[in-house]
Write a protein that holds these residues in place. Sequence first.
Motif, PDB file in Angstrom:
ATOM      1  N   SER A  28      -7.757  -6.305  -7.055  1.00 48.10           N
ATOM      2  CA  SER A  28      -8.551  -5.133  -7.457  1.00 48.10           C
ATOM      3  C   SER A  28      -7.782  -3.838  -7.236  1.00 48.10           C
ATOM      4  O   SER A  28      -7.880  -2.894  -8.021  1.00 48.10           O
ATOM      5  N   CYS A  29      -6.989  -3.813  -6.167  1.00 48.59           N
ATOM      6  CA  CYS A  29      -6.295  -2.569  -5.771  1.00 48.59           C
ATOM      7  C   CYS A  29      -5.363  -2.044  -6.851  1.00 48.59           C
ATOM      8  O   CYS A  29      -5.072  -0.856  -6.909  1.00 48.59           O
ATOM      9  N   ASP A  63       2.097   3.935  -1.093  1.00 46.65           N
ATOM     10  CA  ASP A  63       1.005   3.012  -1.454  1.00 46.65           C
ATOM     11  C   ASP A  63       0.403   3.294  -2.832  1.00 46.65           C
ATOM     12  O   ASP A  63      -0.650   2.751  -3.164  1.00 46.65           O
TER      13      ASP A  63
HETATM   14  C1  CIR Z   1      -3.388   0.616   2.282  1.00 40.47           C
HETATM   15  O1  CIR Z   1      -3.396   0.227   3.462  1.00 40.47           O
HETATM   16  O2  CIR Z   1      -4.029   1.598   1.913  1.00 40.47           O
HETATM   17  C2  CIR Z   1      -2.566  -0.137   1.283  1.00 40.47           C
HETATM   18  N1  CIR Z   1      -1.407  -0.682   1.934  1.00 40.47           N
HETATM   19  C3  CIR Z   1      -3.356  -1.243   0.629  1.00 40.47           C
HETATM   20  C4  CIR Z   1      -4.480  -0.738  -0.222  1.00 40.47           C
HETATM   21  C5  CIR Z   1      -5.260  -1.817  -0.860  1.00 40.47           C
HETATM   22  N2  CIR Z   1      -6.246  -1.290  -1.714  1.00 40.47           N
HETATM   23  C6  CIR Z   1      -7.404  -1.872  -1.985  1.00 40.47           C
HETATM   24  O3  CIR Z   1      -7.752  -2.887  -1.387  1.00 40.47           O
HETATM   25  N3  CIR Z   1      -8.215  -1.281  -2.852  1.00 40.47           N
END
Ligand code: CIR
Length: 266
Positions: free
Chosen positions: A255-256, A66
């Motif tokens: 944002s991620c 991730d």
């Molecule tokens: C998770 O579940 O941690 C990742 N697959 C997705 C993270 C998304 N991040 C975010 O919204 N800041």
Amino acid sequence: MPARSCDFTHAITRRPATTITAGLRAVDTGTPDLATMERHHADYVAALRSTGATVIELGPLEDFPDSVFVEDTALCLPEGAVVMRPGAPSRLGEAAAMAPHLRALYAEVRSIEGQDSFIEGGDILVTEREILVGRSARTNAAGIAELARLVAGWGHRLREVATPPGVLHFKTDCSLLDAETILATRRLDASGCFAGYRVIHTAEGEEAAANTIRFNGLVLMPAGFPRTRDRLAAAGYDLREIANSECAKLDGGMSCLSLRFTPRPA
Ligand code: CIR
């Protein structure tokens, strides 16, 4: 006047690893395709760069499926950065891997250290006047309390709010559009956490459009949400739609994919 919550000189991104196929997801809607994700990621980076910002693109971290979702590893403020302690056990090591890159840019880098403290950047919304942190399955009270202590010394006020049940992160359901305006789902806004802000709602059935980013003059939003796009365009925002089909399979959005900041010179 520039708004510190929207105007940034820098961003950090990380290219997706081949292990992205093993990324965490709440519901399995299919395996993400790496080549497609790489194309979308390149479009995202190009949009950030088009605003004149310096974008530091880190290489893939194969040990962390991730790790493309760099936002969760740190909180970057003008005064310094705070390295998070992700609540997802498979993601803990991503934060340590980000720390040296932050130290290269900031005079001061602090860390969440309590063994019982968990907090992910996706639960943190920095506005012009305060820092909102949503308690969630990934972010607990101890993590929020520790962050509040760390940023108080920099003059920041933190307010704990609630991430809706079943929603991954606070910012899964909201984002900052300008110093006064928030884009949010109706379900999150109904909690009352945005009292005092102007709120634009995502269109019904387009809740996944809530995770956008305001980056300098642009609002980057996921493609495929025409009614929310039209609302934002009517409100005068300069939009860039970025295809997000592969990250969406892993509950990731605009944002991620980046840390966004303006480090204050020491
Ligand atoms: C998770 O579940 O941690 C990742 N697959 C997705 C993270 C998304 N991040 C975010 O919204 N800041």
